[in-house]
Design a protein around this motif. Sequence first.
Motif, PDB file in Angstrom:
ATOM      1  N   TYR A  59      -3.395  -7.805  -5.790  1.00  0.00           N
ATOM      2  CA  TYR A  59      -3.003  -6.723  -6.690  1.00  0.00           C
ATOM      3  C   TYR A  59      -3.650  -5.399  -6.299  1.00  0.00           C
ATOM      4  O   TYR A  59      -3.045  -4.327  -6.432  1.00  0.00           O
ATOM      5  CB  TYR A  59      -3.346  -7.088  -8.130  1.00  0.00           C
ATOM      6  CG  TYR A  59      -2.476  -8.195  -8.702  1.00  0.00           C
ATOM      7  CD1 TYR A  59      -1.399  -8.708  -7.982  1.00  0.00           C
ATOM      8  CD2 TYR A  59      -2.728  -8.734  -9.955  1.00  0.00           C
ATOM      9  CE1 TYR A  59      -0.606  -9.722  -8.488  1.00  0.00           C
ATOM     10  CE2 TYR A  59      -1.934  -9.751 -10.478  1.00  0.00           C
ATOM     11  CZ  TYR A  59      -0.872 -10.238  -9.741  1.00  0.00           C
ATOM     12  OH  TYR A  59      -0.086 -11.242 -10.244  1.00  0.00           O
ATOM     13  N   LYS A  60      -4.869  -5.451  -5.801  1.00  0.00           N
ATOM     14  CA  LYS A  60      -5.517  -4.218  -5.352  1.00  0.00           C
ATOM     15  C   LYS A  60      -4.723  -3.579  -4.224  1.00  0.00           C
ATOM     16  O   LYS A  60      -4.559  -2.355  -4.164  1.00  0.00           O
ATOM     17  CB  LYS A  60      -6.944  -4.513  -4.899  1.00  0.00           C
ATOM     18  CG  LYS A  60      -7.711  -3.266  -4.459  1.00  0.00           C
ATOM     19  CD  LYS A  60      -9.138  -3.602  -4.059  1.00  0.00           C
ATOM     20  CE  LYS A  60      -9.899  -2.349  -3.641  1.00  0.00           C
ATOM     21  NZ  LYS A  60     -11.290  -2.658  -3.234  1.00  0.00           N
ATOM     22  N   ARG A  61      -4.201  -4.402  -3.316  1.00  0.00           N
ATOM     23  CA  ARG A  61      -3.416  -3.885  -2.194  1.00  0.00           C
ATOM     24  C   ARG A  61      -2.131  -3.218  -2.676  1.00  0.00           C
ATOM     25  O   ARG A  61      -1.579  -2.329  -2.001  1.00  0.00           O
ATOM     26  CB  ARG A  61      -3.095  -5.034  -1.240  1.00  0.00           C
ATOM     27  CG  ARG A  61      -2.399  -4.618   0.049  1.00  0.00           C
ATOM     28  CD  ARG A  61      -3.286  -3.794   0.949  1.00  0.00           C
ATOM     29  NE  ARG A  61      -2.611  -3.466   2.204  1.00  0.00           N
ATOM     30  CZ  ARG A  61      -1.776  -2.426   2.372  1.00  0.00           C
ATOM     31  NH1 ARG A  61      -1.529  -1.609   1.367  1.00  0.00           N
ATOM     32  NH2 ARG A  61      -1.201  -2.203   3.549  1.00  0.00           N
ATOM     33  N   MET A  62      -1.637  -3.624  -3.852  1.00  0.00           N
ATOM     34  CA  MET A  62      -0.422  -3.046  -4.421  1.00  0.00           C
ATOM     35  C   MET A  62      -0.713  -1.986  -5.486  1.00  0.00           C
ATOM     36  O   MET A  62       0.205  -1.432  -6.095  1.00  0.00           O
ATOM     37  CB  MET A  62       0.449  -4.146  -5.029  1.00  0.00           C
ATOM     38  CG  MET A  62       1.068  -5.083  -4.007  1.00  0.00           C
ATOM     39  SD  MET A  62       2.420  -4.325  -3.066  1.00  0.00           S
ATOM     40  CE  MET A  62       3.721  -4.333  -4.297  1.00  0.00           C
ATOM     41  N   GLY A  63      -1.999  -1.698  -5.745  1.00  0.00           N
ATOM     42  CA  GLY A  63      -2.339  -0.693  -6.745  1.00  0.00           C
ATOM     43  C   GLY A  63      -2.126  -1.146  -8.167  1.00  0.00           C
ATOM     44  O   GLY A  63      -1.856  -0.334  -9.065  1.00  0.00           O
TER      45      GLY A  63
END
Length: 666
Positions: free
Chosen positions: A292-296
């Motif tokens: 999720y961090k990679r997708m913001g």
Amino acid sequence: MIKDHDSSPFRTSLLEENEGPGTNPTANPTMGEIISRRFSRRGFLQGSLAVTAIAATVSPIALLTAEKVHAEGQSAFNFEELEAGVDERHHVAEGYDADILLRWGDPLFPDSPEFDPTRQTAAAQARQFGYNNDYVGFIPLDGAADHGLLVVNHEYTNPHLMFPGIVSVVEKEGKKKLELKPLTKEQVDVEMAAHGGTIVEIRKDAGKWQVVREGKLNRRITANTEIEITGPAAGSDRLKTSADPTGTKVVGTVNNCAGGVTPWGTYVMAEENMNGYFSGELAAGHKEAANYKRMGIPEGAYEWAAHYDRFDLSKEPNEPNRFGWVVEVDVDDPTSTPKKRTALGRFKHEGAESIVAKDGRVVFYLGDDERFDYVYKFVTSGKFNPNDRAANMDLLDSGTLYVAKFDADGSVAWLPLVHGQGALTAENGFASQADVLIETRRAADLLGATKMDRPEDVQPNGTNGKVYVMLTNNTKRKLDQVDAANPREENVFGHIIEIAEDGGDFTATKGKWEVLLKCGDPSIAEVGASFSTATTANGWFGMPDNCAIDSVGRLWVATDGQGPKATGRTDGLWAVDTEGEARATSKLFFRVPVGAEMCGPQFTPDAETAFVAVQHPGDGGDDWEGFGRLSYYEDLSTRWPDFRDDMPVRPSVVAITKQGGGKIGV
């Protein structure tokens, strides 16, 4: 495709590329660094991109085609160029009509209520044209160019322009800003009904396009439409929720930006900035945290989680994995269930334009619209059957997804995102192809793909065999990344990259690339723009976004992010020459009202109509001397297209035709 305005601190500035430096943590080379090395090697640092410069990277066959299409030095476009500027209206080149075809809230069915902005309901909106029209497609009925289905994406909503009585102007740190009251559940429901897409029959009558409300294929798709999940990721444990323990059904599609129409006549909707719809927090140490961090995620720009648990990560931690896909809709059956085709990967999709390759397989080109993210293509396993539509209906469930790696020698390699190949193994956290597709960005990171400056539309051209990549901008480019192609600390104006696949085969895994345009004002030397010297002061543009190839094989480019402060002009539609000595010449054809973004465009098969989408008009105006203050429902910088005191500004689709008939721009 959402631009940043200080006057609109909710939605417009939260959802897009301006949400920070991007989420790509890798040391993969950026496109700017590669362009710098490429140009340094060839000694090609300035001036227009002439045919002699192209010859090193484009096949002789493509050059011969170009010579046949356009005489030397002759533009492919013939129209009196429009003057660039900013005001509250739309404008089109002399000799053309630009008529409003569909506005937010327009009835789509015989039983649809008329639009009443002061009494909006979700039930009414679900039977009316949605908000912020983006991608526009045209599907002929009975092979006719003057009768067909218009398919339109509705990307997102601007509550400060939609709803009365919810905005206050406040002063913070010496600057005026808009403050938004929390939305009620009823208002959120209207927002959800305003998302998704519209399918509506249209017909040309006496030279003018009309909506056919009685059309049997008319349909609205919203954030509450049931959708099937298909392909390799369907049924994955990572897609299962309390409402869907099978991981094969999801409610709704959101942030549908660009899209496409398949060769077999279905409509594809690309989900882009889905991160903005999620709020809440994952439990400590949750396995999806890095994904999720990679997708913001979560962004929290929307308040939907306050009313619906599925948008709250603390309650439904797998729900975000069910968004960020390409959705396919069978327009021939308004009762059919749309399908999220997971084989095309999960990221912030910008478009899904396709072309049939020489061997009959179908190739889809895809952009991931964020700073430092990637360009992709998907090649179907099966072949297109032009004589059997039913045989094509599941082509998007099987194939190979590739990510692009651009090299300084002018070559491009398409790297397969296939489980078990290279770094895409269990040791790196990919237990299956489903994992590769759910975490497409991380898989591409590991393969060393090239970090791009916001890839948006990627359009194949069947006439000249090339592919055009719109790179809108990257304002986070640091000083040590300044290079010959981006001679600025911030790449404000963007690029257009041209790809020639090996042998003219769109399924090829290798090809050549070249810069068609470095955008911006060519009269300012430090900008480093590369428009031809034939391009006028009205003809240059920045921030390329959507694009289209018409049936004549010509490139049209729409922009996102221009305005009084950035460029002294609004966004619009430019005609761009790609062949011969006229290459890199651009002419302004249409411009939008203040605060708006230019979306679409789409041409009918006979090239006699151009459909364009005017998105979020009136979203801004404080930097325009004609208004000079913040714009919101009660005090708008424009009341386009109705110009009535009792009507708010309304995103709309415009139909452009030549006075007296004939092809656009010929």
